[in-house]
Design an enzyme around this catalytic site. Structure first.
Site, PDB file in Angstrom:
ATOM      1  N   GLU A 157       0.812  -1.224   0.000  1.00  0.00           N
ATOM      2  CA  GLU A 157       0.000   0.000   0.000  1.00  0.00           C
ATOM      3  C   GLU A 157       0.848   1.279   0.000  1.00  0.00           C
ATOM      4  O   GLU A 157       0.838   2.048   0.959  1.00  0.00           O
ATOM      5  CB  GLU A 157      -0.963   0.006   1.184  1.00  0.00           C
ATOM      6  CG  GLU A 157      -2.023  -1.055   1.074  1.00  0.00           C
ATOM      7  CD  GLU A 157      -3.062  -0.969   2.187  1.00  0.00           C
ATOM      8  OE1 GLU A 157      -2.863  -0.213   3.151  1.00  0.00           O
ATOM      9  OE2 GLU A 157      -4.079  -1.664   2.078  1.00  0.00           O
ATOM     10  N   GLU A 314      -6.486  -8.130  -0.060  1.00  0.00           N
ATOM     11  CA  GLU A 314      -6.768  -8.109   1.381  1.00  0.00           C
ATOM     12  C   GLU A 314      -8.236  -7.783   1.611  1.00  0.00           C
ATOM     13  O   GLU A 314      -8.822  -6.960   0.893  1.00  0.00           O
ATOM     14  CB  GLU A 314      -5.965  -7.014   2.099  1.00  0.00           C
ATOM     15  CG  GLU A 314      -4.488  -7.225   2.201  1.00  0.00           C
ATOM     16  CD  GLU A 314      -3.822  -6.086   2.984  1.00  0.00           C
ATOM     17  OE1 GLU A 314      -4.494  -5.437   3.821  1.00  0.00           O
ATOM     18  OE2 GLU A 314      -2.638  -5.835   2.736  1.00  0.00           O
TER      19      GLU A 314
HETATM   20  C1  GLA Z   1      -3.935  -2.463   5.321  1.00  0.00           C
HETATM   21  C2  GLA Z   1      -2.563  -3.111   5.342  1.00  0.00           C
HETATM   22  C3  GLA Z   1      -2.480  -4.333   6.206  1.00  0.00           C
HETATM   23  C4  GLA Z   1      -3.256  -4.174   7.477  1.00  0.00           C
HETATM   24  C5  GLA Z   1      -4.686  -3.810   7.155  1.00  0.00           C
HETATM   25  C6  GLA Z   1      -5.560  -3.691   8.393  1.00  0.00           C
HETATM   26  O1  GLA Z   1      -4.726  -2.825   4.289  1.00  0.00           O
HETATM   27  O2  GLA Z   1      -2.089  -3.423   4.054  1.00  0.00           O
HETATM   28  O3  GLA Z   1      -1.108  -4.573   6.483  1.00  0.00           O
HETATM   29  O4  GLA Z   1      -2.672  -3.192   8.268  1.00  0.00           O
HETATM   30  O5  GLA Z   1      -4.689  -2.569   6.495  1.00  0.00           O
HETATM   31  O6  GLA Z   1      -6.888  -3.410   8.050  1.00  0.00           O
END
Ligand code: GLA
Ligand code: ZN
Length: 688
Positions: A157, A314
């Site tokens: 991210e 995710e």
């Molecule tokens: C983001 C991050 C993860 C985690 C999630 C928690 O998407 O990429 O590492 O911290 O948030 O919701």
């Protein structure tokens, strides 16, 4: 319709898996072993590893410890579990920050951060780039040909910005490259205002709360620069990995939607991956449909970035740890929300995270395996159920979404429109406005692409560009050509206001859209919540649809210059002035909505009427109940329909007369289907 190849030919099925951090459990070898059993039990076939593992891979500068990763990847390969291997650049080891403070980010207040957190690094820092290059090449040399590997997961991210001296210098170079001369910048940014004219390059600095924030062209270029810089950093990472295995697909997981122009980032990637965290069960009345449309719009954007299926990298299997109040997923919601991604083009359902960490900030974030450590939990059963269903959905992998409508959601525009000081400083609500228009199509079960105004327009029948505040002369011409050649175009108040450097269009709004729309916007004002006005549809011209809808937030006073009025204002001194217009130009039509309508029913009705006129297909040829949508994936022969209920009630959906099979039971369905709360139906039919 095309059928796209799977992300990896090694794994031509729906992917199911999670972020996995075995390095957190190196003192618990029995847990790492048990995880393999549990992953198989949950029908998981892929894990993302190595995200944030840098210090475990390089505990001292130049000292590499790969034994644990070797063991982990070998064990995955032996057990038929594939891997997205991450580069660890999302967080750096403390030794690096201590020895090379320049890797740490500097805030807009010009103060350098201390070590800590993650994503706390400068994308310009030569040392950081070099250290990333070293660890990435070590990883690639060792694992690029590992049998478990199906793709690279660059960093995590990407987002944020740095204001250090390197970044300032890079910003000036970026500007020099774009504008050539200071004179050009001074004109493009209108710096004569308040005597802000730059007389040497060194005077140009990034925006800061205790410095310059009032030059909107500067703010906009800074955002573009930060985005470009981040993309260049990502490319730097990719360039190092690529030669070790040129065919290995590469992605980076997207979620920091406001800091990076994902349309540009997408060009550097082989496939798109998205992290989705809708805050389900947030509303008082239990209606998740607005949120579902929000989530759907982002999925559609991810699919549109490359016009092909993407990966849900995710999502949470239960709750998060960062909402003000974190709710568990209600029965049915895990399956419904996971399959929502598939419905819009995802070829995977993956989670953050596999196993809840024992300590630190995410120890209460949802995970497939809780601290109890076993499979006898509701969350695990939900995950395993999705795993089984995905395994059956193998024929959906690579299927396309047939689309005739595009919604424009633009980065330059979103940055500029939210930065402007003007008629509504209490909230311009750009994304919310786009969502309202999108929501109309979502309610109708009409698939939509989410594009930028610079994207190809001609393949759509209808393009909707709400609040297209920033538009260049050139894009204005392209829209005009699209309409003249037979396309339909819808836009709203607060469009065609500024050009690409945030200078107002001269000669009358909506600037380069004026002749396309056949109107002139003479003045506009913000509305208070207490202000009462509405628009009234004219029965004779508005598709036999009459009604009155409240006006909100902005009211635009327009003159007809060839367009006809479909609705008019009901009150104030501008009563009876046009509020919704239609203009026929060449073979096409364009529509202008002069005020914001809050009632979402308006958009459903408006787009039902326009879609009907244009012969745009709905997935199911029936009106769906509010909060229910239908999406489609197809190769042009078989069609998979995902009918989803996000409303707070049981819903009955009448089917049209085509031959439907319930995918989950294999039985024929006729007449109607009943969807429970959080219910999902997957229907199969032949294409016509
Ligand atoms: C983001 C991050 C993860 C985690 C999630 C928690 O998407 O990429 O590492 O911290 O948030 O919701
Ligand atoms: Zn920097």
């Amino acid at each position: 319709m095309a059928k796209f190849p799977p992300i990896s030919s090694k794994l031509p099925v729906m992917l199911h898996g999670a972020d996995y951090n075995p390095e957190q459990w190196s003192h618990y070898p029995e847990i790492i072993k048990e995880d393999i059993r549990l992953m198989k039990l949950a029908s998981c076939n892929v894990m993302s590893v190595g995200i944030f593992s840098w210090v475990k891979l390089e505990p001292e500068e130049g000292l590499f410890t790969f034994d644990w990763m070797d063991k982990q990847l070998d064990s995955f390969a032996d057990n038929g579990i594939s891997v997205f291997l991450a580069t660890p650049s999302g967080a750096r080891p403390a030794w690096m920050s201590a020895k090379y403070p320049e890797v740490l980010r500097v805030g807009s207040n010009r103060v350098r951060n201390l070590h800590g957190f993650r994503h706390n690094h400068c994308y310009s820092s030569p040392v950081y780039r070099e250290k990333v290059a070293i660890i990435n090449s070590e990883l690639a040399r060792r694992y690029a040909n590992h049998p478990a590997l199906i793709g690279w997961h660059i960093s995590n991210e990407f987002g944020g910005e740095c204001h250090c001296d390197y970044c300032q210098q890079n910003f000036r170079d970026w500007l020099r490259n774009k504008y050539g001369t200071l004179e050009a910048i001074n004109h493009a940014w209108w710096t004569t205002f308040w005597s802000h004219t730059y007389t040497s390059w060194e005077q140009i600095e990034s925006p800061s709360a205790h410095g310059e924030t009032q030059v909107h062209g500067l703010n906009l270029d800074w955002r573009r620069f930060v985005s470009d810089m981040t993309i260049e950093f990502c490319k730097h990472e990719i360039d190092i990995l690529r030669p070790y295995h040129p065919q290995m697909p590469i992605t980076t997981n997207m979620h920091m939607i406001d800091s990076i122009d994902y349309r540009k980032l997408a060009k550097e990637l082989d496939f798109i991956s998205w992290d989705a965290y809708p805050e389900w069960h947030y509303t008082e009345d239990g209606d998740d449909s607005r949120l579902a449309a929000w989530s759907a719009m982002h999925y559609d954007m991810m699919r549109s970035l490359k016009n092909k299926p993407f990966i849900l990298m995710e999502s949470t299997p239960s709750l998060t740890n960062w909402q003000s109040v974190s709710k568990m997923k209600r029965p049915g919601m895990h399956k419904l929300s996971s399959l929502q991604a598939v419905a819009h083009g995802a070829d995977s359902v993956q989670y953050f995270q596999w196993r809840k960490s024992r300590g630190s900030s995410e120890k209460f974030h949802g995970a497939v395996i809780d601290h109890s450590g076993h499979e006898h939990t509701r969350v695990f059963r939900d995950v395993a159920e999705v795993g089984e269903l995905l395994a059956e959905l193998v024929d959906v992998v690579g299927l396309d979404t047939p689309v005739e409508v595009a919604i424009v959601l633009d980065w330059d525009n979103r940055w500029a429109v939210k930065d402007a000081q003007g008629i509504r400083n209490s909230g311009i609500h750009y994304e919310e406005t786009v969502l309202q228009h999108y929501g109309g199509f979502w309610e109708l079960g009409i698939p939509v692409d989410v594009i930028g105004i610079e994207d190809e327009l001609s393949k759509y029948k209808l393009i909707v560009a709400p609040m297209l505040y920033l538009i260049s002369e050139n894009d204005g011409k392209r829209v005009q050509q699209f309409v003249e050649e037979g396309g339909s175009f819808v836009t709203t108040y607060w469009s065609g206001i500024v050009n690409e450097t945030d200078l107002c269009h001269l000669g009358g709004f909506p600037g380069p859209l004026r002749s396309t729309l056949g109107i002139w916007s003479e003045e506009a004002e913000g509305l208070h919540e207490r202000d009462r006005n509405s628009i009234v549809l004219r029965p004779e011209s508005a598709w036999n649809w009459t009604g009155e809808y409240d006006a909100h937030e902005i009211a635009d006073l327009i003159h007809l210059e060839g367009a006809e009025a479909l609705a008019e204002y009901s009150s104030d001194f501008y009563a009876e002035r046009p509020a919704l217009t239609r203009h026929t130009l060449g073979k096409g039509k364009s529509y202008y909505l002069a005020t914001r309508i809050k009632d979402s029913d308006f958009y459903t009705k408006l787009y039902a009427a326009i879609a009907h006129e244009l012969g745009i297909n709905r997935v199911l040829d029936v009106m769906l109940p509010q909060g229910v949508t239908a999406q489609i994936r197809t190769d042009g022969e078989s069609e998979f329909l995902f009918v989803q209920n996000f409303s707070p009630a049981v819903q009955t959906i009448r089917l049209d007369n085509r031959h439907y099979i319930d995918f989950m039971t294999g039985e024929r369905v006729m007449g109607s289907i009943e969807l429970p709360i959080n219910g999902l139906f997957i229907l199969k039919r032949k294409a016509e």
